[in-house]
Design a protein around this motif. Structure first.
Motif, PDB file in Angstrom:
ATOM      1  N   LEU A 116     -38.322  57.062 -59.952  1.00  0.00           N
ATOM      2  CA  LEU A 116     -38.283  58.416 -59.401  1.00  0.00           C
ATOM      3  C   LEU A 116     -39.664  59.060 -59.430  1.00  0.00           C
ATOM      4  CD1 LEU A 116     -36.392  60.702 -58.347  1.00  0.00           C
ATOM      5  CD2 LEU A 116     -36.214  61.470 -60.718  1.00  0.00           C
ATOM      6  N   GLY A 117     -40.400  58.844 -60.509  1.00  0.00           N
ATOM      7  CA  GLY A 117     -41.746  59.391 -60.580  1.00  0.00           C
ATOM      8  C   GLY A 117     -42.692  58.765 -59.568  1.00  0.00           C
ATOM      9  N   VAL A 118     -42.552  57.448 -59.349  1.00  0.00           N
ATOM     10  CA  VAL A 118     -43.409  56.769 -58.364  1.00  0.00           C
ATOM     11  C   VAL A 118     -43.123  57.277 -56.955  1.00  0.00           C
ATOM     12  CG1 VAL A 118     -43.920  54.548 -57.306  1.00  0.00           C
ATOM     13  CG2 VAL A 118     -43.741  54.717 -59.785  1.00  0.00           C
ATOM     14  N   VAL A 119     -41.832  57.376 -56.618  1.00  0.00           N
ATOM     15  CA  VAL A 119     -41.465  57.843 -55.281  1.00  0.00           C
ATOM     16  C   VAL A 119     -41.884  59.294 -55.090  1.00  0.00           C
ATOM     17  CG1 VAL A 119     -39.536  58.273 -53.725  1.00  0.00           C
ATOM     18  CG2 VAL A 119     -39.585  56.190 -55.096  1.00  0.00           C
ATOM     19  N   GLY A 120     -41.661  60.118 -56.100  1.00  0.00           N
ATOM     20  CA  GLY A 120     -42.091  61.513 -55.993  1.00  0.00           C
ATOM     21  C   GLY A 120     -43.591  61.656 -55.872  1.00  0.00           C
ATOM     22  N   GLY A 121     -44.343  60.806 -56.593  1.00  0.00           N
ATOM     23  CA  GLY A 121     -45.790  60.845 -56.459  1.00  0.00           C
ATOM     24  C   GLY A 121     -46.269  60.430 -55.084  1.00  0.00           C
ATOM     25  N   MET A 122     -45.603  59.453 -54.486  1.00  0.00           N
ATOM     26  CA  MET A 122     -45.977  59.038 -53.131  1.00  0.00           C
ATOM     27  C   MET A 122     -45.688  60.132 -52.105  1.00  0.00           C
ATOM     28  SD  MET A 122     -44.671  55.063 -53.152  1.00  0.00           S
ATOM     29  CE  MET A 122     -45.245  54.787 -51.474  1.00  0.00           C
ATOM     30  N   LEU A 123     -44.623  60.899 -52.321  1.00  0.00           N
ATOM     31  CA  LEU A 123     -44.293  61.971 -51.385  1.00  0.00           C
ATOM     32  C   LEU A 123     -45.234  63.165 -51.511  1.00  0.00           C
ATOM     33  CD1 LEU A 123     -40.388  61.974 -51.624  1.00  0.00           C
ATOM     34  CD2 LEU A 123     -41.759  61.328 -49.634  1.00  0.00           C
ATOM     35  N   THR A 124     -45.808  63.369 -52.674  1.00  0.00           N
ATOM     36  CA  THR A 124     -46.641  64.548 -52.909  1.00  0.00           C
ATOM     37  C   THR A 124     -48.124  64.231 -53.042  1.00  0.00           C
ATOM     38  OG1 THR A 124     -46.245  64.352 -55.304  1.00  0.00           O
ATOM     39  CG2 THR A 124     -44.738  65.747 -54.045  1.00  0.00           C
ATOM     40  N   ASN A 125     -48.489  62.943 -53.068  1.00  0.00           N
ATOM     41  CA  ASN A 125     -49.887  62.578 -53.280  1.00  0.00           C
ATOM     42  C   ASN A 125     -50.670  62.643 -51.978  1.00  0.00           C
ATOM     43  OD1 ASN A 125     -52.235  61.732 -54.407  1.00  0.00           O
ATOM     44  ND2 ASN A 125     -51.571  59.633 -54.832  1.00  0.00           N
ATOM     45  N   ARG A 126     -51.860  63.176 -52.057  1.00  0.00           N
ATOM     46  CA  ARG A 126     -52.719  63.292 -50.873  1.00  0.00           C
ATOM     47  C   ARG A 126     -53.226  61.936 -50.415  1.00  0.00           C
ATOM     48  NH1 ARG A 126     -55.136  62.774 -47.125  1.00  0.00           N
ATOM     49  NH2 ARG A 126     -56.687  64.081 -46.066  1.00  0.00           N
ATOM     50  N   VAL A 127     -53.433  60.988 -51.345  1.00  0.00           N
ATOM     51  CA  VAL A 127     -53.985  59.688 -50.985  1.00  0.00           C
ATOM     52  C   VAL A 127     -53.012  58.913 -50.100  1.00  0.00           C
ATOM     53  CG1 VAL A 127     -54.848  57.513 -51.914  1.00  0.00           C
ATOM     54  CG2 VAL A 127     -55.337  59.659 -53.101  1.00  0.00           C
ATOM     55  N   ASP A 128     -51.712  58.998 -50.412  1.00  0.00           N
ATOM     56  CA  ASP A 128     -50.708  58.235 -49.661  1.00  0.00           C
ATOM     57  C   ASP A 128     -50.155  58.983 -48.462  1.00  0.00           C
ATOM     58  OD1 ASP A 128     -50.908  56.232 -51.590  1.00  0.00           O
ATOM     59  OD2 ASP A 128     -49.430  57.225 -52.872  1.00  0.00           O
ATOM     60  N   ALA A 129     -50.578  60.219 -48.245  1.00  0.00           N
ATOM     61  CA  ALA A 129     -49.974  61.019 -47.188  1.00  0.00           C
ATOM     62  C   ALA A 129     -50.224  60.423 -45.803  1.00  0.00           C
ATOM     63  CB  ALA A 129     -50.507  62.452 -47.252  1.00  0.00           C
ATOM     64  N   ALA A 130     -51.439  59.938 -45.547  1.00  0.00           N
ATOM     65  CA  ALA A 130     -51.762  59.414 -44.220  1.00  0.00           C
ATOM     66  C   ALA A 130     -50.952  58.144 -43.910  1.00  0.00           C
ATOM     67  CB  ALA A 130     -53.258  59.126 -44.135  1.00  0.00           C
ATOM     68  N   GLU A 131     -50.872  57.219 -44.866  1.00  0.00           N
ATOM     69  CA  GLU A 131     -50.136  55.981 -44.623  1.00  0.00           C
ATOM     70  C   GLU A 131     -48.632  56.243 -44.459  1.00  0.00           C
ATOM     71  OE1 GLU A 131     -50.956  53.204 -47.647  1.00  0.00           O
ATOM     72  OE2 GLU A 131     -53.111  53.067 -47.243  1.00  0.00           O
ATOM     73  N   ILE A 132     -48.087  57.159 -45.247  1.00  0.00           N
ATOM     74  CA  ILE A 132     -46.650  57.453 -45.128  1.00  0.00           C
ATOM     75  C   ILE A 132     -46.324  58.010 -43.757  1.00  0.00           C
ATOM     76  CG2 ILE A 132     -44.840  58.988 -45.998  1.00  0.00           C
ATOM     77  CD1 ILE A 132     -46.022  58.642 -48.761  1.00  0.00           C
ATOM     78  N   ARG A 133     -47.195  58.860 -43.230  1.00  0.00           N
ATOM     79  CA  ARG A 133     -46.938  59.434 -41.913  1.00  0.00           C
ATOM     80  C   ARG A 133     -47.254  58.452 -40.799  1.00  0.00           C
ATOM     81  NH1 ARG A 133     -47.401  62.792 -45.624  1.00  0.00           N
ATOM     82  NH2 ARG A 133     -46.596  64.935 -45.573  1.00  0.00           N
ATOM     83  N   ALA A 134     -48.200  57.546 -41.046  1.00  0.00           N
ATOM     84  CA  ALA A 134     -48.517  56.552 -40.028  1.00  0.00           C
ATOM     85  C   ALA A 134     -47.388  55.542 -39.859  1.00  0.00           C
ATOM     86  CB  ALA A 134     -49.825  55.835 -40.384  1.00  0.00           C
ATOM     87  N   PHE A 135     -46.755  55.170 -40.959  1.00  0.00           N
ATOM     88  CA  PHE A 135     -45.660  54.199 -40.907  1.00  0.00           C
ATOM     89  C   PHE A 135     -44.287  54.859 -40.897  1.00  0.00           C
ATOM     90  CE2 PHE A 135     -49.197  51.830 -42.836  1.00  0.00           C
ATOM     91  CZ  PHE A 135     -49.218  50.704 -42.027  1.00  0.00           C
ATOM     92  N   THR A 136     -44.244  56.169 -40.782  1.00  0.00           N
ATOM     93  CA  THR A 136     -42.988  56.948 -40.758  1.00  0.00           C
ATOM     94  C   THR A 136     -42.061  56.544 -41.905  1.00  0.00           C
ATOM     95  OG1 THR A 136     -41.903  55.379 -39.249  1.00  0.00           O
ATOM     96  CG2 THR A 136     -43.127  57.196 -38.251  1.00  0.00           C
TER      97      THR A 136
END
Length: 302
Positions: A116-136
């Protein structure tokens, strides 16, 4: 101050021992998910060691108060001394039972809490924001986060329900024990075995003993819960010691010998090597590892 100082020293020593043991662990051990999970639990257990030191001090103080109250009640009448412990037994049972339930819940949700902490960090982290939105991947991560959160919440509600039922049962039986204790006191007064003038002192001693018993049971419950975390800490130290790297044996540098003496050892990156002047290995004909002009087969020696 002594308790706080002892807590700081214990926490410092525990952190040093854990990190020193983990620093010598071989790299392949961290590929084991069970070992990694154990290390994470041991790091969380470090925060409970400070509470354990203060709980030990509180337990000692409660035991001294309990001993004084029991001795006072026993001096008034020998029957009152064991009667004081009637409410303590069901409370101790309920405390141990709830502590074990909390510990089992902690072990069950630790892995999901990390996810849960890893997933929450990926949703709120600035570093992963671009890749998450690029891969939807946002909806998938959000769905996983909601699933894990709902699972942990459901388990927490279930364990709290079981703990409440256990505590209710323990308090009910403890209340019955308290009633029996005061009934015994009334019987002693009614039969004249205890003078009425001492009845107030006996009631006060029983109340003080009951309060000390409650504090002792509460503190013992805290120590019992913390003992599980201490067991995880010791287990992590044992496993880390078992995964230590083998000591590297000292190796001596091999030296090529020659009848006229050892060959010079020079680095290939050293400036001026291989040499271009007349000397070692400068003979283009024989490539003999001897100084130029000393080998009779060398064309340059003639």
């Amino acid at each position: 101050f002594p308790t706080r100082r002892s807590s700081d020293l214990v926490e410092q020593a525990a952190q040093d021992d854990l990190h020193a043991a983990l620093a010598e662990v071989e790299l392949i051990a961290f590929d084991d998910p069970d070992f990694t999970e154990l290390v994470n639990k041991a790091c969380q257990a470090l925060a409970h060691l400070r509470s354990a030191v203060s709980a030990i001090g509180d337990l000692l103080a409660a035991l001294v108060t309990l001993a004084a109250a029991v001795v006072a009640a026993g001096l008034l009448h020998p029957v009152l001394a064991p009667v004081v412990f009637l409410p303590a037994i069901p409370r101790a049972w309920a405390s141990i039972r709830t502590a074990k339930q909390s510990y089992l819940w902690f072990l069950a949700v630790t892995s999901r809490a990390r996810r849960l902490g890893v997933v929450g960090g990926m949703l709120t982290n600035r570093v992963d924001a671009a890749e998450i939105r690029a891969f939807t991947a946002g909806p998938l991560l959000l769905s996983e986060h909601r699933h894990l959160n709902a699972s942990i919440t459901a388990d927490a509600i279930a364990v709290e329900r079981r703990k409440a039922a256990t505590q209710l049962l323990g308090r009910t039986v403890a209340g019955i024990g308290t009633g029996l204790a005061y009934l015994q006191l009334g019987t002693l007064i009614y039969t004249g075995a205890l003078p009425l003038a001492l009845a107030g002192a006996a009631a006060l001693a029983m109340r003080t003993a009951a309060s000390a018993v409650s504090n002792s049971v509460y503190t013992s419950n805290r120590l019992y819960e913390l003992s599980f975390h201490l067991a995880l800490y010791n287990r992590c130290l044992t496993d880390a010691t078992a995964h230590h790297r083998l000591p590297v044996r000292a190796t001596t540098q091999a030296t090529t010998t020659h009848p006229r003496g050892p060959l010079p050892v020079r680095s290939a990156t050293e400036p001026g090597w291989p040499p271009t002047h007349r000397g070692w290995w400068s003979c283009a004909g024989c490539r003999s590892p001897t100084p130029v002009g000393t080998n009779p087969r060398c064309a340059e020696s003639t």
